[in-house]
Design an enzyme around this catalytic site. Structure first.
Site, PDB file in Angstrom:
ATOM      1  N   ARG A 230      93.723   6.859  45.064  1.00 47.11           N
ATOM      2  CA  ARG A 230      95.043   6.698  44.460  1.00 47.11           C
ATOM      3  C   ARG A 230      95.093   5.848  43.397  1.00 47.11           C
ATOM      4  O   ARG A 230      95.567   6.200  42.450  1.00 47.11           O
ATOM      5  CB  ARG A 230      95.876   5.829  45.340  1.00 47.11           C
ATOM      6  CG  ARG A 230      97.472   5.498  44.964  1.00 47.11           C
ATOM      7  CD  ARG A 230      98.171   4.592  45.897  1.00 47.11           C
ATOM      8  NE  ARG A 230      99.488   4.330  45.213  1.00 47.11           N
ATOM      9  CZ  ARG A 230     100.321   3.733  46.092  1.00 47.11           C
ATOM     10  NH1 ARG A 230     100.167   3.155  47.320  1.00 47.11           N
ATOM     11  NH2 ARG A 230     101.624   3.383  45.494  1.00 47.11           N
TER      12      ARG A 230
ATOM     13  N   ASN B 168     102.431  12.483  51.228  1.00 46.69           N
ATOM     14  CA  ASN B 168     102.817  12.926  49.966  1.00 46.69           C
ATOM     15  C   ASN B 168     101.627  13.758  49.273  1.00 46.69           C
ATOM     16  O   ASN B 168     100.551  13.800  49.728  1.00 46.69           O
ATOM     17  CB  ASN B 168     102.892  11.799  49.226  1.00 46.69           C
ATOM     18  CG  ASN B 168     104.356  11.052  49.207  1.00 46.69           C
ATOM     19  OD1 ASN B 168     105.377  11.705  49.319  1.00 46.69           O
ATOM     20  ND2 ASN B 168     104.131   9.776  49.064  1.00 46.69           N
TER      21      ASN B 168
ATOM     22  N   CYS C  89     111.237  11.691  53.812  1.00 43.44           N
ATOM     23  CA  CYS C  89     110.883  10.872  52.881  1.00 43.44           C
ATOM     24  C   CYS C  89     111.689   9.533  52.895  1.00 43.44           C
ATOM     25  O   CYS C  89     112.828   9.990  53.573  1.00 43.44           O
ATOM     26  CB  CYS C  89     111.297  11.360  51.377  1.00 43.44           C
ATOM     27  SG  CYS C  89     111.035  10.149  49.903  1.00 43.44           S
TER      28      CYS C  89
ATOM     29  N   HIS D  27     111.116  13.704  45.759  1.00 43.04           N
ATOM     30  CA  HIS D  27     110.710  12.630  44.634  1.00 43.04           C
ATOM     31  C   HIS D  27     111.504  13.206  43.141  1.00 43.04           C
ATOM     32  O   HIS D  27     111.093  13.013  42.267  1.00 43.04           O
ATOM     33  CB  HIS D  27     109.400  12.350  44.590  1.00 43.04           C
ATOM     34  CG  HIS D  27     108.731  11.441  45.543  1.00 43.04           C
ATOM     35  ND1 HIS D  27     107.624  10.848  45.641  1.00 43.04           N
ATOM     36  CD2 HIS D  27     109.406  10.972  46.633  1.00 43.04           C
ATOM     37  CE1 HIS D  27     107.524  10.358  46.589  1.00 43.04           C
ATOM     38  NE2 HIS D  27     108.451  10.079  47.308  1.00 43.04           N
TER      39      HIS D  27
ATOM     40  N   TYR E  47     112.253   7.850  41.007  1.00 42.98           N
ATOM     41  CA  TYR E  47     111.430   8.498  40.735  1.00 42.98           C
ATOM     42  C   TYR E  47     111.650   9.374  39.346  1.00 42.98           C
ATOM     43  O   TYR E  47     110.759   9.955  38.643  1.00 42.98           O
ATOM     44  CB  TYR E  47     110.583   9.571  41.553  1.00 42.98           C
ATOM     45  CG  TYR E  47     110.108   8.972  42.552  1.00 42.98           C
ATOM     46  CD1 TYR E  47     108.490   8.824  42.476  1.00 42.98           C
ATOM     47  CD2 TYR E  47     110.551   8.597  43.838  1.00 42.98           C
ATOM     48  CE1 TYR E  47     107.898   8.104  43.433  1.00 42.98           C
ATOM     49  CE2 TYR E  47     109.798   7.953  44.693  1.00 42.98           C
ATOM     50  CZ  TYR E  47     108.372   7.864  44.907  1.00 42.98           C
ATOM     51  OH  TYR E  47     107.583   7.267  45.761  1.00 42.98           O
TER      52      TYR E  47
END
Length: 421
Positions: free
Chosen positions: A90, A144, A164, A194, A244
Protein backbone atom coordinates in the site's frame (compact mmCIF):
# COMPACT_ATOMS: atom_id res chain seq x y z
CA UNK A 1 -24.48 -20.64 11.35
CA UNK A 2 -20.80 -20.58 10.42
CA UNK A 3 -18.97 -17.55 9.09
CA UNK A 4 -15.37 -17.29 7.94
CA UNK A 5 -13.34 -14.08 7.68
CA UNK A 6 -10.45 -14.28 5.22
CA UNK A 7 -7.97 -11.65 6.33
CA UNK A 8 -9.02 -12.32 9.92
CA UNK A 9 -5.60 -11.25 11.20
CA UNK A 10 -6.31 -7.66 10.15
CA UNK A 11 -6.30 -5.01 12.83
CA UNK A 12 -9.80 -4.17 11.49
CA UNK A 13 -11.14 -7.48 12.81
CA UNK A 14 -11.96 -6.48 16.42
CA UNK A 15 -14.36 -3.88 14.97
CA UNK A 16 -16.09 -6.72 13.15
CA UNK A 17 -16.04 -8.95 16.23
CA UNK A 18 -17.57 -6.21 18.35
CA UNK A 19 -20.43 -5.92 15.86
CA UNK A 20 -20.97 -9.68 15.78
CA UNK A 21 -21.13 -9.70 19.58
CA UNK A 22 -23.50 -6.74 19.93
CA UNK A 23 -25.79 -7.74 17.07
CA UNK A 24 -26.02 -11.45 17.77
CA UNK A 25 -29.83 -11.41 17.62
CA UNK A 26 -29.62 -10.17 14.04
CA UNK A 27 -26.87 -12.61 13.07
CA UNK A 28 -26.71 -15.61 15.43
CA UNK A 29 -23.24 -16.98 14.73
CA UNK A 30 -22.44 -20.39 16.16
CA UNK A 31 -18.93 -20.63 14.72
CA UNK A 32 -16.61 -17.90 13.48
CA UNK A 33 -13.33 -18.78 11.79
CA UNK A 34 -10.60 -16.18 11.32
CA UNK A 35 -8.35 -17.12 8.40
CA UNK A 36 -5.00 -15.45 7.74
CA UNK A 37 -1.54 -16.53 6.57
CA UNK A 38 0.10 -14.41 9.30
CA UNK A 39 -0.06 -16.80 12.27
CA UNK A 40 1.45 -14.30 14.72
CA UNK A 41 -1.15 -11.61 14.00
CA UNK A 42 -3.88 -14.23 13.95
CA UNK A 43 -3.01 -15.37 17.47
CA UNK A 44 -3.22 -11.81 18.82
CA UNK A 45 -6.45 -10.92 17.02
CA UNK A 46 -8.04 -14.29 17.77
CA UNK A 47 -7.28 -13.98 21.48
CA UNK A 48 -8.89 -10.53 21.68
CA UNK A 49 -11.86 -11.75 19.61
CA UNK A 50 -12.55 -14.54 22.10
CA UNK A 51 -12.31 -12.12 25.02
CA UNK A 52 -14.76 -9.71 23.34
CA UNK A 53 -17.25 -12.54 22.81
CA UNK A 54 -16.81 -13.71 26.39
CA UNK A 55 -17.30 -10.23 27.85
CA UNK A 56 -20.52 -9.78 25.90
CA UNK A 57 -21.74 -13.31 26.75
CA UNK A 58 -21.75 -14.48 23.14
CA UNK A 59 -21.93 -18.27 23.04
CA UNK A 60 -20.34 -18.56 19.59
CA UNK A 61 -17.05 -20.38 19.11
CA UNK A 62 -14.10 -18.52 17.54
CA UNK A 63 -11.30 -20.49 15.89
CA UNK A 64 -8.28 -19.42 13.86
CA UNK A 65 -6.39 -21.06 11.02
CA UNK A 66 -3.82 -20.30 8.34
CA UNK A 67 -5.43 -22.93 6.07
CA UNK A 68 -8.01 -21.38 3.74
CA UNK A 69 -9.64 -24.68 2.79
CA UNK A 70 -10.10 -25.66 6.43
CA UNK A 71 -11.36 -22.21 7.35
CA UNK A 72 -14.08 -21.96 4.69
CA UNK A 73 -15.26 -25.57 4.96
CA UNK A 74 -19.05 -25.63 5.49
CA UNK A 75 -19.20 -21.85 5.96
CA UNK A 76 -22.55 -20.23 5.21
CA UNK A 77 -20.86 -16.94 4.35
CA UNK A 78 -17.27 -15.83 3.80
CA UNK A 79 -16.14 -12.24 4.33
CA UNK A 80 -13.10 -11.12 2.35
CA UNK A 81 -11.01 -8.30 3.87
CA UNK A 82 -7.54 -9.15 2.66
CA UNK A 83 -4.66 -6.94 1.55
CA UNK A 84 -2.19 -8.63 -0.80
CA UNK A 85 1.28 -7.32 -0.01
CA UNK A 86 0.19 -5.70 3.25
CA UNK A 87 0.86 -2.09 4.20
CA UNK A 88 4.25 -2.24 2.45
CA UNK A 89 2.53 -2.67 -0.93
CA UNK A 90 0.00 0.00 0.00
CA UNK A 91 2.82 2.40 0.82
CA UNK A 92 4.19 1.91 -2.68
CA UNK A 93 0.74 2.44 -4.22
CA UNK A 94 0.54 5.77 -2.43
CA UNK A 95 4.02 7.02 -3.35
CA UNK A 96 5.31 6.00 -6.79
CA UNK A 97 2.38 7.59 -8.72
CA UNK A 98 3.42 10.94 -7.23
CA UNK A 99 6.68 10.67 -9.20
CA UNK A 100 4.57 11.18 -12.34
CA UNK A 101 2.50 13.99 -10.89
CA UNK A 102 -0.52 11.72 -10.31
CA UNK A 103 -2.42 11.01 -7.13
CA UNK A 104 -1.12 8.14 -5.02
CA UNK A 105 -4.06 6.28 -3.50
CA UNK A 106 -4.75 2.62 -2.87
CA UNK A 107 -8.18 2.36 -4.50
CA UNK A 108 -8.15 4.77 -7.43
CA UNK A 109 -5.70 5.96 -10.07
CA UNK A 110 -2.50 4.04 -10.70
CA UNK A 111 -2.24 2.79 -7.12
CA UNK A 112 -5.76 1.43 -7.29
CA UNK A 113 -4.91 -0.43 -10.49
CA UNK A 114 -1.83 -1.94 -8.87
CA UNK A 115 -3.97 -3.17 -5.98
CA UNK A 116 -6.51 -4.67 -8.39
CA UNK A 117 -3.77 -6.52 -10.31
CA UNK A 118 -2.39 -8.00 -7.09
CA UNK A 119 -5.77 -8.79 -5.60
CA UNK A 120 -8.11 -10.18 -8.25
CA UNK A 121 -6.21 -13.46 -8.92
CA UNK A 122 -5.89 -14.15 -5.18
CA UNK A 123 -9.57 -13.46 -4.49
CA UNK A 124 -10.69 -15.66 -7.39
CA UNK A 125 -8.57 -18.52 -6.07
CA UNK A 126 -10.14 -18.14 -2.62
CA UNK A 127 -13.62 -17.96 -4.14
CA UNK A 128 -13.08 -21.23 -6.00
CA UNK A 129 -12.10 -22.86 -2.72
CA UNK A 130 -15.28 -21.50 -1.14
CA UNK A 131 -17.37 -22.86 -4.02
CA UNK A 132 -15.82 -26.30 -3.69
CA UNK A 133 -16.44 -26.28 0.05
CA UNK A 134 -20.05 -25.04 -0.17
CA UNK A 135 -21.56 -23.90 -3.49
CA UNK A 136 -24.38 -22.17 -1.60
CA UNK A 137 -22.09 -19.98 0.51
CA UNK A 138 -22.29 -16.22 0.05
CA UNK A 139 -19.13 -14.18 -0.43
CA UNK A 140 -19.18 -10.66 1.01
CA UNK A 141 -16.33 -8.63 -0.43
CA UNK A 142 -14.87 -5.76 1.59
CA UNK A 143 -11.53 -6.05 -0.21
CA UNK A 144 -10.55 -3.01 -2.26
CA UNK A 145 -10.97 -2.02 -4.98
CA UNK A 146 -14.43 -3.38 -4.15
CA UNK A 147 -16.09 -2.62 -7.50
CA UNK A 148 -13.46 -4.38 -9.59
CA UNK A 149 -13.07 -7.30 -7.19
CA UNK A 150 -16.84 -7.83 -6.93
CA UNK A 151 -17.17 -7.73 -10.70
CA UNK A 152 -14.46 -10.38 -11.03
CA UNK A 153 -16.32 -12.57 -8.55
CA UNK A 154 -19.70 -12.16 -10.24
CA UNK A 155 -18.33 -12.75 -13.73
CA UNK A 156 -16.78 -15.99 -12.48
CA UNK A 157 -20.23 -17.12 -11.32
CA UNK A 158 -19.77 -16.72 -7.58
CA UNK A 159 -22.53 -15.75 -5.15
CA UNK A 160 -21.03 -12.42 -4.19
CA UNK A 161 -22.01 -8.96 -3.02
CA UNK A 162 -19.61 -6.06 -2.51
CA UNK A 163 -19.68 -3.92 0.62
CA UNK A 164 -18.26 -0.50 1.48
CA UNK A 165 -18.63 1.57 4.64
CA UNK A 166 -18.94 4.97 2.91
CA UNK A 167 -22.74 4.90 2.75
CA UNK A 168 -23.29 3.76 6.33
CA UNK A 169 -20.81 6.42 7.45
CA UNK A 170 -22.90 9.12 5.74
CA UNK A 171 -26.09 7.61 7.14
CA UNK A 172 -24.79 7.78 10.71
CA UNK A 173 -23.39 11.28 10.22
CA UNK A 174 -26.65 12.63 8.79
CA UNK A 175 -28.66 10.91 11.54
CA UNK A 176 -26.58 12.75 14.16
CA UNK A 177 -27.08 16.07 12.41
CA UNK A 178 -30.82 15.47 12.13
CA UNK A 179 -31.07 14.02 15.65
CA UNK A 180 -32.91 10.90 14.46
CA UNK A 181 -32.31 7.17 14.65
CA UNK A 182 -29.99 5.97 11.82
CA UNK A 183 -32.63 3.45 10.73
CA UNK A 184 -34.84 6.41 9.73
CA UNK A 185 -32.24 7.75 7.27
CA UNK A 186 -32.24 6.41 3.71
CA UNK A 187 -29.77 7.63 1.11
CA UNK A 188 -30.20 8.21 -2.60
CA UNK A 189 -26.69 6.83 -2.97
CA UNK A 190 -25.59 6.45 -6.60
CA UNK A 191 -22.39 5.65 -8.46
CA UNK A 192 -19.51 3.21 -8.38
CA UNK A 193 -17.50 2.10 -5.39
CA UNK A 194 -15.52 5.10 -4.11
CA UNK A 195 -17.20 7.25 -6.78
CA UNK A 196 -20.62 8.07 -5.34
CA UNK A 197 -22.93 10.95 -4.62
CA UNK A 198 -25.74 11.33 -2.09
CA UNK A 199 -28.46 12.79 -4.31
CA UNK A 200 -31.02 12.75 -1.52
CA UNK A 201 -31.38 12.03 2.19
CA UNK A 202 -34.82 10.66 2.98
CA UNK A 203 -36.56 10.15 6.31
CA UNK A 204 -38.62 7.07 6.98
CA UNK A 205 -37.85 5.07 3.86
CA UNK A 206 -36.68 5.16 0.22
CA UNK A 207 -39.80 7.21 -0.69
CA UNK A 208 -39.69 9.50 2.33
CA UNK A 209 -39.19 13.27 2.50
CA UNK A 210 -35.88 14.47 1.02
CA UNK A 211 -34.21 16.56 3.72
CA UNK A 212 -30.89 17.03 1.92
CA UNK A 213 -31.60 20.73 1.13
CA UNK A 214 -32.24 21.30 4.84
CA UNK A 215 -29.04 19.46 5.78
CA UNK A 216 -26.96 21.55 3.38
CA UNK A 217 -28.57 24.80 4.51
CA UNK A 218 -28.15 24.13 8.23
CA UNK A 219 -24.99 22.00 8.32
CA UNK A 220 -23.23 22.75 5.05
CA UNK A 221 -20.03 23.97 6.69
CA UNK A 222 -19.62 20.80 8.75
CA UNK A 223 -20.38 18.56 5.78
CA UNK A 224 -17.94 20.43 3.53
CA UNK A 225 -15.23 20.32 6.21
CA UNK A 226 -15.59 16.54 6.50
CA UNK A 227 -15.26 16.25 2.71
CA UNK A 228 -12.34 18.70 2.72
CA UNK A 229 -14.06 20.60 -0.09
CA UNK A 230 -15.13 24.26 -0.22
CA UNK A 231 -18.67 24.91 1.02
CA UNK A 232 -19.51 26.78 -2.17
CA UNK A 233 -18.68 23.73 -4.29
CA UNK A 234 -20.98 21.49 -2.26
CA UNK A 235 -23.73 24.12 -2.45
CA UNK A 236 -23.33 24.46 -6.22
CA UNK A 237 -23.57 20.71 -6.68
CA UNK A 238 -26.56 20.48 -4.36
CA UNK A 239 -25.54 16.92 -3.45
CA UNK A 240 -22.98 15.35 -1.12
CA UNK A 241 -20.11 13.71 -3.00
CA UNK A 242 -18.08 10.93 -1.45
CA UNK A 243 -14.83 12.20 0.03
CA UNK A 244 -13.10 10.09 -2.64
CA UNK A 245 -14.39 12.59 -5.22
CA UNK A 246 -11.81 15.03 -3.90
CA UNK A 247 -9.19 13.03 -5.84
CA UNK A 248 -11.09 14.01 -9.00
CA UNK A 249 -12.38 17.48 -8.13
CA UNK A 250 -9.10 18.70 -6.57
CA UNK A 251 -6.51 16.33 -8.05
CA UNK A 252 -3.57 18.71 -8.31
CA UNK A 253 -4.21 20.14 -4.85
CA UNK A 254 -4.24 16.62 -3.40
CA UNK A 255 -1.01 15.69 -5.21
CA UNK A 256 0.71 18.72 -3.69
CA UNK A 257 -0.54 17.78 -0.23
CA UNK A 258 0.53 14.15 -0.54
CA UNK A 259 4.01 15.22 -1.51
CA UNK A 260 4.50 17.05 1.80
CA UNK A 261 3.61 14.37 4.36
CA UNK A 262 4.04 10.67 5.12
CA UNK A 263 1.77 8.28 3.27
CA UNK A 264 -1.42 7.08 4.89
CA UNK A 265 0.10 3.57 4.72
CA UNK A 266 3.01 4.70 6.88
CA UNK A 267 0.59 6.18 9.42
CA UNK A 268 -1.51 3.01 9.44
CA UNK A 269 1.55 0.76 9.77
CA UNK A 270 2.61 2.63 12.91
CA UNK A 271 -0.94 2.47 14.23
CA UNK A 272 -1.14 -1.27 13.52
CA UNK A 273 2.03 -1.89 15.49
CA UNK A 274 0.50 -0.13 18.49
CA UNK A 275 -2.83 -1.92 18.05
CA UNK A 276 -1.23 -5.36 17.87
CA UNK A 277 0.64 -4.63 21.09
CA UNK A 278 -2.69 -3.75 22.70
CA UNK A 279 -4.33 -6.90 21.33
CA UNK A 280 -1.65 -8.96 23.07
CA UNK A 281 -2.72 -7.64 26.48
CA UNK A 282 -4.69 -10.51 28.07
CA UNK A 283 -6.77 -8.02 30.09
CA UNK A 284 -8.09 -6.20 27.00
CA UNK A 285 -11.62 -7.42 26.24
CA UNK A 286 -13.05 -4.66 24.04
CA UNK A 287 -12.00 -2.84 20.89
CA UNK A 288 -9.60 -0.02 21.83
CA UNK A 289 -10.40 3.61 21.05
CA UNK A 290 -7.35 3.80 18.76
CA UNK A 291 -9.10 1.44 16.34
CA UNK A 292 -11.50 4.23 15.39
CA UNK A 293 -8.57 6.06 13.75
CA UNK A 294 -7.64 2.97 11.72
CA UNK A 295 -10.62 3.36 9.36
CA UNK A 296 -13.55 1.12 8.56
CA UNK A 297 -16.05 2.91 10.81
CA UNK A 298 -19.41 1.09 11.05
CA UNK A 299 -18.08 -1.73 8.88
CA UNK A 300 -19.31 -4.27 11.42
CA UNK A 301 -22.90 -2.99 11.39
CA UNK A 302 -22.99 -3.00 7.59
CA UNK A 303 -21.47 -6.49 7.40
CA UNK A 304 -23.90 -7.94 9.96
CA UNK A 305 -26.89 -6.38 8.20
CA UNK A 306 -25.81 -7.69 4.80
CA UNK A 307 -24.95 -11.19 6.01
CA UNK A 308 -28.24 -11.46 7.92
CA UNK A 309 -30.24 -10.52 4.82
CA UNK A 310 -28.35 -12.85 2.49
CA UNK A 311 -28.70 -15.75 4.92
CA UNK A 312 -32.42 -15.20 5.45
CA UNK A 313 -32.12 -14.15 9.06
CA UNK A 314 -33.71 -10.72 8.87
CA UNK A 315 -31.54 -7.69 8.23
CA UNK A 316 -32.64 -4.49 6.54
CA UNK A 317 -34.59 -5.11 3.32
CA UNK A 318 -32.84 -2.19 1.58
CA UNK A 319 -29.08 -1.66 1.81
CA UNK A 320 -26.33 0.06 -0.16
CA UNK A 321 -24.23 -2.63 -1.85
CA UNK A 322 -22.08 -3.31 -4.90
CA UNK A 323 -23.80 -5.54 -7.43
CA UNK A 324 -24.56 -5.92 -11.14
CA UNK A 325 -26.09 -2.89 -12.86
CA UNK A 326 -28.69 -4.87 -14.82
CA UNK A 327 -30.19 -1.80 -16.47
CA UNK A 328 -30.29 0.39 -13.37
CA UNK A 329 -28.00 2.98 -14.96
CA UNK A 330 -29.00 2.72 -18.65
CA UNK A 331 -25.75 4.22 -19.92
CA UNK A 332 -23.71 1.34 -18.44
CA UNK A 333 -23.56 -2.31 -19.51
CA UNK A 334 -25.65 -4.74 -17.47
CA UNK A 335 -22.55 -6.45 -16.08
CA UNK A 336 -21.00 -3.27 -14.73
CA UNK A 337 -20.89 -3.27 -10.92
CA UNK A 338 -22.52 -0.24 -9.36
CA UNK A 339 -22.97 0.96 -5.77
CA UNK A 340 -26.59 1.83 -5.05
CA UNK A 341 -29.49 1.04 -2.75
CA UNK A 342 -30.74 -2.47 -3.38
CA UNK A 343 -33.28 -4.91 -2.04
CA UNK A 344 -31.28 -7.67 -0.38
CA UNK A 345 -32.48 -11.16 0.47
CA UNK A 346 -31.47 -14.80 0.27
CA UNK A 347 -31.47 -14.53 -3.55
CA UNK A 348 -28.98 -11.66 -3.54
CA UNK A 349 -29.21 -7.94 -4.29
CA UNK A 350 -31.53 -6.19 -6.74
CA UNK A 351 -30.86 -2.47 -7.28
CA UNK A 352 -33.68 0.00 -6.73
CA UNK A 353 -34.63 2.28 -9.60
CA UNK A 354 -32.47 5.39 -9.97
CA UNK A 355 -33.71 8.63 -11.61
CA UNK A 356 -31.91 9.93 -14.68
CA UNK A 357 -28.53 11.29 -13.63
CA UNK A 358 -27.10 14.71 -14.41
CA UNK A 359 -24.37 14.35 -17.07
CA UNK A 360 -21.92 15.74 -14.53
CA UNK A 361 -22.20 12.45 -12.64
CA UNK A 362 -23.16 10.08 -15.44
CA UNK A 363 -20.16 11.10 -17.54
CA UNK A 364 -17.62 10.40 -14.80
CA UNK A 365 -19.34 7.12 -13.88
CA UNK A 366 -19.18 5.99 -17.51
CA UNK A 367 -15.52 6.99 -17.81
CA UNK A 368 -14.46 5.14 -14.65
CA UNK A 369 -16.53 2.10 -15.65
CA UNK A 370 -14.59 1.95 -18.91
CA UNK A 371 -11.36 2.08 -16.91
CA UNK A 372 -12.63 -0.72 -14.64
CA UNK A 373 -13.38 -2.87 -17.72
CA UNK A 374 -9.77 -2.50 -18.82
CA UNK A 375 -8.42 -2.91 -15.28
CA UNK A 376 -10.24 -6.21 -14.83
CA UNK A 377 -8.97 -7.41 -18.20
CA UNK A 378 -5.42 -6.57 -17.13
CA UNK A 379 -5.91 -8.33 -13.79
CA UNK A 380 -7.25 -11.48 -15.45
CA UNK A 381 -4.93 -11.69 -18.46
CA UNK A 382 -1.88 -9.60 -17.58
CA UNK A 383 0.43 -7.87 -20.02
CA UNK A 384 2.13 -4.50 -20.14
CA UNK A 385 -0.11 -3.24 -22.94
CA UNK A 386 -3.28 -3.97 -20.98
CA UNK A 387 -1.89 -2.13 -17.96
CA UNK A 388 -0.99 0.85 -20.16
CA UNK A 389 -4.48 1.00 -21.70
CA UNK A 390 -6.17 0.88 -18.31
CA UNK A 391 -3.99 3.72 -17.03
CA UNK A 392 -4.55 5.79 -20.17
CA UNK A 393 -8.31 5.36 -19.76
CA UNK A 394 -8.36 6.50 -16.15
CA UNK A 395 -9.62 10.11 -15.83
CA UNK A 396 -6.95 10.87 -13.21
CA UNK A 397 -4.21 10.00 -15.74
CA UNK A 398 -5.38 10.22 -19.34
CA UNK A 399 -2.05 11.23 -20.99
CA UNK A 400 0.19 8.74 -22.74
CA UNK A 401 3.38 10.13 -21.21
CA UNK A 402 1.97 9.64 -17.71
CA UNK A 403 0.55 6.23 -18.61
CA UNK A 404 3.92 5.03 -19.93
CA UNK A 405 5.82 6.15 -16.85
CA UNK A 406 3.21 4.75 -14.48
CA UNK A 407 3.12 1.41 -16.31
CA UNK A 408 6.87 0.96 -15.85
CA UNK A 409 6.69 1.88 -12.19
CA UNK A 410 3.64 -0.28 -11.48
CA UNK A 411 5.29 -3.39 -12.92
CA UNK A 412 8.61 -2.69 -11.22
CA UNK A 413 7.02 -2.27 -7.80
CA UNK A 414 4.65 -5.25 -8.11
CA UNK A 415 6.65 -7.85 -10.04
CA UNK A 416 6.59 -10.35 -7.17
CA UNK A 417 2.78 -10.31 -7.20
CA UNK A 418 2.30 -10.49 -10.98
CA UNK A 419 2.61 -13.99 -12.44
CA UNK A 420 3.00 -12.62 -15.97
CA UNK A 421 5.63 -9.95 -15.23
Amino acid sequence: MKLAVVGGGSTYTPELIDGFARLRDTLPIEELVLVDPAADRLDLVGGLARRIFAKQDHAGRITTTTDIDAGVADADAVLLQLRVGGQAARNKDETWPLECGCVGQETTGAGGLAKALRTVPVVLDIAERVRRANPDAWIIDFTNPVGIVTRALLQAGHKAVGLCNVAIGFQRKFARLLDVNPSEVHLDHVGLNHLTWELGVRLGGPDGENVLPKLLAEHGDAIADDLRMPRQIVDRLGVVPSYYLRYFYAHDEVVRELGTKPSRAAEVAAMEKELLAMYGDPTLDEKPELLAKRGGAFYSEAAVDLAASLLGNGGSPVQVVNTYNNGTLPFLPDDAVIEVQARVGHDGATPLAVPALDPLYAGLIANVTAYEDLALEAALRGGRDRVFKALLAHPLIGQYEYAEGLTDRLIAHNREHLAWA
